[in-house]
Design a protein around this motif. Structure first.
Motif, short mmCIF file in Angstrom:
data_model
loop_
_atom_site.label_atom_id
_atom_site.label_comp_id
_atom_site.label_asym_id
_atom_site.label_seq_id
_atom_site.Cartn_x
_atom_site.Cartn_y
_atom_site.Cartn_z
N SER A 376 6.12 8.63 -9.91
CA SER A 376 7.23 7.91 -9.94
C SER A 376 8.09 7.79 -8.63
N GLY A 377 7.50 8.31 -7.49
CA GLY A 377 8.26 8.25 -6.23
C GLY A 377 7.83 6.98 -5.37
N THR A 378 8.41 7.10 -4.08
CA THR A 378 8.28 6.14 -3.20
C THR A 378 6.86 6.30 -2.63
N GLU A 385 3.73 14.15 -0.12
CA GLU A 385 2.98 14.75 -1.23
C GLU A 385 1.38 15.05 -0.84
N PHE A 386 1.09 13.96 -0.38
CA PHE A 386 -0.42 13.96 0.24
C PHE A 386 -0.55 15.26 1.44
N ILE A 387 0.05 15.04 2.25
CA ILE A 387 -0.02 15.86 3.36
C ILE A 387 0.03 17.31 3.04
N LEU A 409 -5.18 -5.42 -1.98
CA LEU A 409 -3.97 -6.53 -1.45
C LEU A 409 -2.51 -6.11 -1.44
N LYS A 410 -2.29 -4.83 -1.41
CA LYS A 410 -0.87 -4.40 -1.25
C LYS A 410 -0.88 -3.31 0.04
N THR A 411 0.23 -3.13 0.34
CA THR A 411 0.67 -2.43 1.52
C THR A 411 0.46 -1.02 1.28
N GLY A 412 -0.38 -0.21 1.71
CA GLY A 412 -0.52 1.37 1.54
C GLY A 412 -0.41 2.25 2.59
N TYR A 413 -0.77 3.34 2.41
CA TYR A 413 -1.03 4.19 3.74
C TYR A 413 -2.53 4.80 3.80
N GLN A 435 1.56 1.20 -7.53
CA GLN A 435 1.43 0.03 -8.61
C GLN A 435 1.91 0.40 -9.85
N ASN A 436 2.89 -0.09 -10.50
CA ASN A 436 3.24 0.25 -12.14
C ASN A 436 3.18 1.45 -12.24
N ASP A 437 4.12 2.20 -11.61
CA ASP A 437 4.12 3.75 -11.58
C ASP A 437 3.17 4.66 -11.47
N GLN A 438 2.26 4.10 -10.82
CA GLN A 438 0.66 4.98 -10.47
C GLN A 438 0.54 4.68 -9.01
#
Length: 495
Positions: A376-378, A385-387, A409-413, A435-438
């Protein structure tokens, strides 16, 4: 404060070779570690408290130990020197750190230079610095002394390395009064790179951002940071007329160096995002549009096989498409010359399918994992969280790099990191989008010696990954029912 003469050998181990630098807070030496094979070089930093009464030394020792623990944790990042040891000897404090062969940025940016950096070169440099600084801020720490001489260009790979953190220097500046209260005698930092709030002993994340912005302005104007003029009315830095700069980049630099910290970027990540938006976006090579439902998967695809052989021969790798309407994914995987084997998994942590390479005979089976979890975060919060989870769930984890990418097709990390697996060094490439709270995660893991062999195939698989834009409410409710309460971000890092 006068420095006492230093012994030629410290702790019966570190042999002093030469003096590297002397400053207001201590002395830095190049040394040899006589107890390691080959007697490798290391850095010795000596700090001597301004007062040596019992209370000051006791509090200084506690502060020194605490800051050393911080340096040890931050040293897990590939572009921050590792802390090798810390100790007290003869009322002086010592840090032993990894030696970084290379040069500092004073050799690249100098008033004596005949040519300033271009806008593109400056943007690239600031992004490099901010990517490392972002990791520091995510660990809730402030560097406090970012300047050209504290940023080294590592000769082995030309990457920048942040050195000489300011917080540990507090041990030399504190004074304990008769009531036992501690105060600092001077602000930690360097004039020109240190904003007003930091000079008053109140540094913030945005104080580091200010220093990086001053480096950018100095790179483009050729004027030393402490010599740049300020407005008499606003105290803002006056610099634009001395540089060839676009309005967009100038606005970012101005925001980085605002006199009022409340008008600056809050932290490194905020400034980094705006700078990265100035770069052209890299798109995926495969633009196939698909429509699939969504949720709770972990498609584990092994990139082992004889791909090393495939990449080193003229044979072309043919890919097949794996589609799962219920799980809402589509991804390509190698079909020939060797076809990867498909095996469905029990969804203990969201795992659904695994593609493995046949006839892999070494100690580690190379893998590409695709996972979907509720989140549910940004995007910026997910990176933090990952790090954190990488550092806690992987043995001897060390961040190599992090950057924005495109996935599905979306911006990510993207984060690249290494870890230890029962004595084998592994290297991981992890990408994700929201995407979509996932959170959708694609993770490639390989033995460090095989990582580059399989990297191009793993990236092609990542480029082919797709999800549907509309989520299935049935699957969402099913996943939510299985989730344990009170955990917002569960099982994010898949091993």
């Amino acid at each position: 404060m006068s420095q006492q003469p230093i012994a030629q050998v410290l702790a019966q181990r570190y042999k002093i070779i030469k003096l590297i630098g002397r400053g207001a807070f201590g002395v830095t030496f190049l040394a040899e570690d006589m107890q390691r094979p080959g007697n490798p070089h290391c850095i010795v930093k000596q700090f001597q408290p301004i007062h040596t009464d019992e209370n000051t030394l006791r509090i200084g020792k506690n502060l020194f130990d605490r800051e050393a623990e911080t340096l040890e944790k931050l040293g897990k990042h590939d572009q921050i020197p590792q802390l090798l040891a810390h100790f007290e000897e003869n009322q002086q404090f010592y840090l032993i750190q990894e030696y970084i062969p290379g040069h500092d940025l004073t050799q690249e940016i100098s008033p004596k230079s005949s040519q300033n950096l271009t806008e593109a070169e400056t943007i690239k440099l600031l992004i490099e610095i901010l990517e490392v600084l972002d990791f520091i801020h995510q660990q809730q720490h402030i560097h406090r002394d970012i300047k050209l001489s504290n940023i080294r260009r590592r000769s082995s790979d030309n990457k920048i390395v942040l050195i000489d953190f300011g917080a540990v220097k507090q041990v030399t500046t504190q004074v304990v009064n008769q009531n036992g209260n501690v105060r600092l005698t001077v602000g930690i930092g360097t004039p020109g790179y240190m904003p007003s709030e930091q000079s008053q002993g109140q540094p913030r994340f945005s104080s580091d951002v200010y220093a990086v912005g001053m480096i950018g302005i100095q790179a483009m104007t050729g004027v030393a940071a402490h010599l740049l003029p300020q407005s008499q009315n606003t105290s803002e830095i006056i610099w634009r007329q001395q540089a060839e700069v676009s309005d967009k980049f100038a606005a970012i630099l101005d925001k980085m160096v605002r006199y009022d910290f409340r008008q600056r970027y809050l932290n490194a990540d905020e400034a980094l995002q705006d700078l990265q938006n100035l770069l052209p976006v890299q798109s995926n090579s495969n633009n196939i549009k698909i429509a699939l439902p969504i949720l709770g998967i972990v498609a584990v695809i092994a990139a082992g096989l004889g791909i090393g052989n495939l990449l080193n021969t003229p044979e072309k790798i043919e890919f097949a498409e794996y589609k799962n309407q219920e799980l809402a994914i589509q991804i390509k995987y190698p079909e020939s010359p060797q076809k990867w084997q498909l095996r469905k998994l029990a969804p203990i942590r969201g795992e659904r399918v695994e593609f493995t390479v046949p006839n892999k005979d070494d100690n580690f089976q190379e893998l590409v994992k695709v996972s979907i979890r509720e989140y549910s975060g940004t995007l910026a919060e997910s990176k933090q969280e990952f790090i954190r989870e990488i550092n806690t769930e992987y043995s001897q984890a060390k961040i190599v790099s992090e950057s924005k990418v495109t996935l599905g097709l979306k911006t990510g990390y993207e984060i690249v990191f290494t870890s230890d697996n029962r004595g084998n060094e592994l290297k991981h490439l992890q990408r994700w989008i929201l995407q979509n709270d996932q959170v959708y995660i694609v993770n490639y893991s390989a033995d460090v010696d095989d990582y580059n062999r399989f990297l191009s195939v793993a990236k092609e698989m990542m480029d082919s990954f797709r999800v549907e834009s509309q989520i299935s409410s049935l699957l969402l409710n099913k996943e939510r029912g299985a989730r344990q309460g009170g955990v917002r971000f569960r099982g994010l890092v898949e091993k």
